[in-house]
Scaffold this motif. Sequence first.
Motif, mmCIF file in Angstrom:
data_model
loop_
_atom_site.group_PDB
_atom_site.id
_atom_site.type_symbol
_atom_site.label_atom_id
_atom_site.label_comp_id
_atom_site.label_asym_id
_atom_site.label_seq_id
_atom_site.Cartn_x
_atom_site.Cartn_y
_atom_site.Cartn_z
ATOM 1 N N GLU A 223 0.839 -1.189 0.000
ATOM 2 C CA GLU A 223 0.000 0.000 0.000
ATOM 3 C C GLU A 223 0.877 1.243 0.000
ATOM 4 O O GLU A 223 1.939 1.265 0.609
ATOM 5 C CB GLU A 223 -0.930 0.025 1.217
ATOM 6 C CG GLU A 223 -2.008 -1.041 1.181
ATOM 7 C CD GLU A 223 -2.993 -0.892 2.331
ATOM 8 O OE1 GLU A 223 -2.788 -0.010 3.190
ATOM 9 O OE2 GLU A 223 -3.977 -1.655 2.363
ATOM 10 N N ASN B 264 -5.121 4.882 1.567
ATOM 11 C CA ASN B 264 -3.953 4.264 0.947
ATOM 12 C C ASN B 264 -4.317 3.655 -0.399
ATOM 13 O O ASN B 264 -5.450 3.194 -0.606
ATOM 14 C CB ASN B 264 -3.371 3.191 1.851
ATOM 15 C CG ASN B 264 -2.746 3.759 3.100
ATOM 16 O OD1 ASN B 264 -2.691 4.967 3.301
ATOM 17 N ND2 ASN B 264 -2.275 2.875 3.971
ATOM 18 N N GLU C 295 -3.307 0.784 -3.406
ATOM 19 C CA GLU C 295 -2.599 -0.476 -3.618
ATOM 20 C C GLU C 295 -1.595 -0.339 -4.752
ATOM 21 O O GLU C 295 -1.779 0.453 -5.681
ATOM 22 C CB GLU C 295 -3.578 -1.603 -3.955
ATOM 23 C CG GLU C 295 -4.260 -2.221 -2.770
ATOM 24 C CD GLU C 295 -5.027 -3.473 -3.167
ATOM 25 O OE1 GLU C 295 -5.040 -3.808 -4.370
ATOM 26 O OE2 GLU C 295 -5.624 -4.101 -2.285
ATOM 27 N N THR D 299 -5.490 0.717 -8.348
ATOM 28 C CA THR D 299 -4.743 1.964 -8.215
ATOM 29 C C THR D 299 -5.155 2.925 -9.321
ATOM 30 O O THR D 299 -5.354 2.510 -10.465
ATOM 31 C CB THR D 299 -3.227 1.715 -8.319
ATOM 32 O OG1 THR D 299 -2.884 0.527 -7.604
ATOM 33 C CG2 THR D 299 -2.445 2.884 -7.745
#
Length: 213
Positions: free
Chosen positions: A127, A139, A141, A159
């Motif tokens: 993360e 966060n 990935e 993401t």
Amino acid sequence: MKKWLFGISIFLNIIFILIFVWNSIHSHSNEIGRLEKDIEIGYFNSDNAIFKIPKGLTVKNVSERGLGAIGQFENERFSIVITSNDASLVNYDLPKESLNLFSNFYSAEIPQNYLQNGIPQGNFVYELYFAEFGGRMKNAECKIEIDGNKIIIEQNENTNLTGGTEIFSGLILKHKSGKWILGENEEDKNAEEIGGCTEIPIIDFKTKIIEWC
């Protein structure tokens, strides 16, 4: 005659109670819970992930207890039930020696002790912690590939950062402070400032978090 039947009834009840108590103490609890971390799954004694089970799934505790846990390998166990209408999906007629059973079944989680100079090797999901937002931004990935002390960080399907798929390619270095960092050359391990919104991210192998900006 009645006393004889009464005696048998008491004896059977005692047996049933003893079996119940024995199972309660020594068998798994079957508690229902929620998976709190993603788990990378691979073959036993392999360092490569086959797929990932996401956190949030409902699971059942099947860890043996009491005498049943003696000699058990990796005692934290849970089950996920998979159902299918396809009777040919699983072959139960294979010879046991071909199934690579290890003692009482197998280790599913990827071993975390495959290190080179203190750096885990292989492919992982980490993360990105965005330091400039101080935790106010969720966060993101990323998938990373580590070979020796070389690292490549790429966006995955979860993401959504600007730029291309690859967001970093460089080195993992042990900073003079003792922290692991991502740098472009060996001199970065002597940098005065790291982490935060500097140009030198910090990577944590235990939490699988990279401090990003």
